[in-house]
Write an enzyme that holds these catalytic residues in place. Sequence first.
Site, PDB file in Angstrom:
ATOM      1  NE  ARG A 246     -16.043  29.337  94.580  1.00  0.00           N
ATOM      2  CZ  ARG A 246     -14.855  28.784  94.719  1.00  0.00           C
ATOM      3  NH1 ARG A 246     -14.732  27.662  95.423  1.00  0.00           N
ATOM      4  NH2 ARG A 246     -13.783  29.336  94.187  1.00  0.00           N
ATOM      5  CG  ASP A 270     -12.772  22.915 101.931  1.00  0.00           C
ATOM      6  OD1 ASP A 270     -12.139  22.956 103.008  1.00  0.00           O
ATOM      7  OD2 ASP A 270     -12.419  23.543 100.905  1.00  0.00           O
ATOM      8  CD  GLU A 275     -16.677  29.491 102.767  1.00  0.00           C
ATOM      9  OE1 GLU A 275     -15.682  30.220 102.510  1.00  0.00           O
ATOM     10  OE2 GLU A 275     -16.904  28.448 102.141  1.00  0.00           O
ATOM     11  CG  HIS A 294     -12.863  27.991 101.139  1.00  0.00           C
ATOM     12  ND1 HIS A 294     -13.912  28.810 100.797  1.00  0.00           N
ATOM     13  CD2 HIS A 294     -12.322  27.566  99.972  1.00  0.00           C
ATOM     14  CE1 HIS A 294     -13.992  28.886  99.474  1.00  0.00           C
ATOM     15  NE2 HIS A 294     -13.037  28.134  98.951  1.00  0.00           N
ATOM     16  CB  ALA A 297      -7.654  24.769  96.699  1.00  0.00           C
TER      17      ALA A 297
END
Length: 333
Positions: A246, A270, A275, A294, A297
């Site tokens: 995070r 990432d 953000e 980000h 995933a």
Amino acid sequence: MRKLLIHPPIDDDRLQRLAAAAPQLRIVNAADADTARREVADAAGFFGKMTPELLSQAAQLEWIQSPTASLEHYLFPELVAHPCRLSNMRGIFSDVIADHVLGLILCFARQLHVYIRRQPAGRWQPVGDDVHLDMSVGPGHVSGTDRAHRRLADCRLGVVGAGGIGAEICRRAATFGMSISAVDPQVRAVPGVVDEVRPVSELPSLLETSDFVVIAAPHTPETEKLFRYEQFRRMRSDAVLINIGRGIIVDLQDLTRALEDGQLGGAALDVLEIEPLPSDHPLWQREDVIITPHVAAASERIAERHFEVLLENVQRFARDDSLLNVVDKTRWY
């Protein structure tokens, strides 16, 4: 017949599959907030976005399934105190994120991110002032003292957070022959890979001995701003920080300062404290930084895995079986 309330609503195909898999439950797919408020009073299960208002009107709630893996934006004090069980979506991203991390490690180990940036300019030059091409022993042969291009089997990986994602990163790194150490507040081993996962109190030792440090921890009160300038100062000057946990775990200002001061060799991010990262932020221009938006995933498999967890837990709830991914609400994971 116990009721499962879903809000926001899911599509008809998934709703029909849930109903067929758990005929013991009455499933209400609430299309709007008013319906959700009305139906939650006698709901035993809930899937979707729980709010303080909804929870205050739930008199029979036994179980909530979060649609997310991370819980820092899902939990609130009343939910933490409520006796219902809470489960999340952890586990559906582990292999994909581990792939992303190993890609980033390989970029820094072989300087791929630097060469990609130099390619448009047609610049043929190995990274490292003391490296040169020796054509006498074969085309493209690199000789000299080369610390820029690393063999992964000579490198040590330090993983902060050895849960599902961190453990998968360890397993993939082991296939490259990397030495691995890890810290975690609860996990004590990654079977077959890391015999002893150390407590978080031993983070300083991990930082001092690792070539690559990967943050795979969730956002909790304990991990917020865990990485400040002091932690970067402990890292080797050629070590690389990778954060796929995070953004709030790493103080962005301190990281920028540490890179500018040469306290570490690079960073792959990432997730970031801010953000999206502002376009004028100095990290964008650094050759020793890789930023991805980000997406660690992201995969075409995630939607199906997401529904598989929901389906399995709905079936288990209908049978009064133990649930997957039950979390400790006080710990946020």
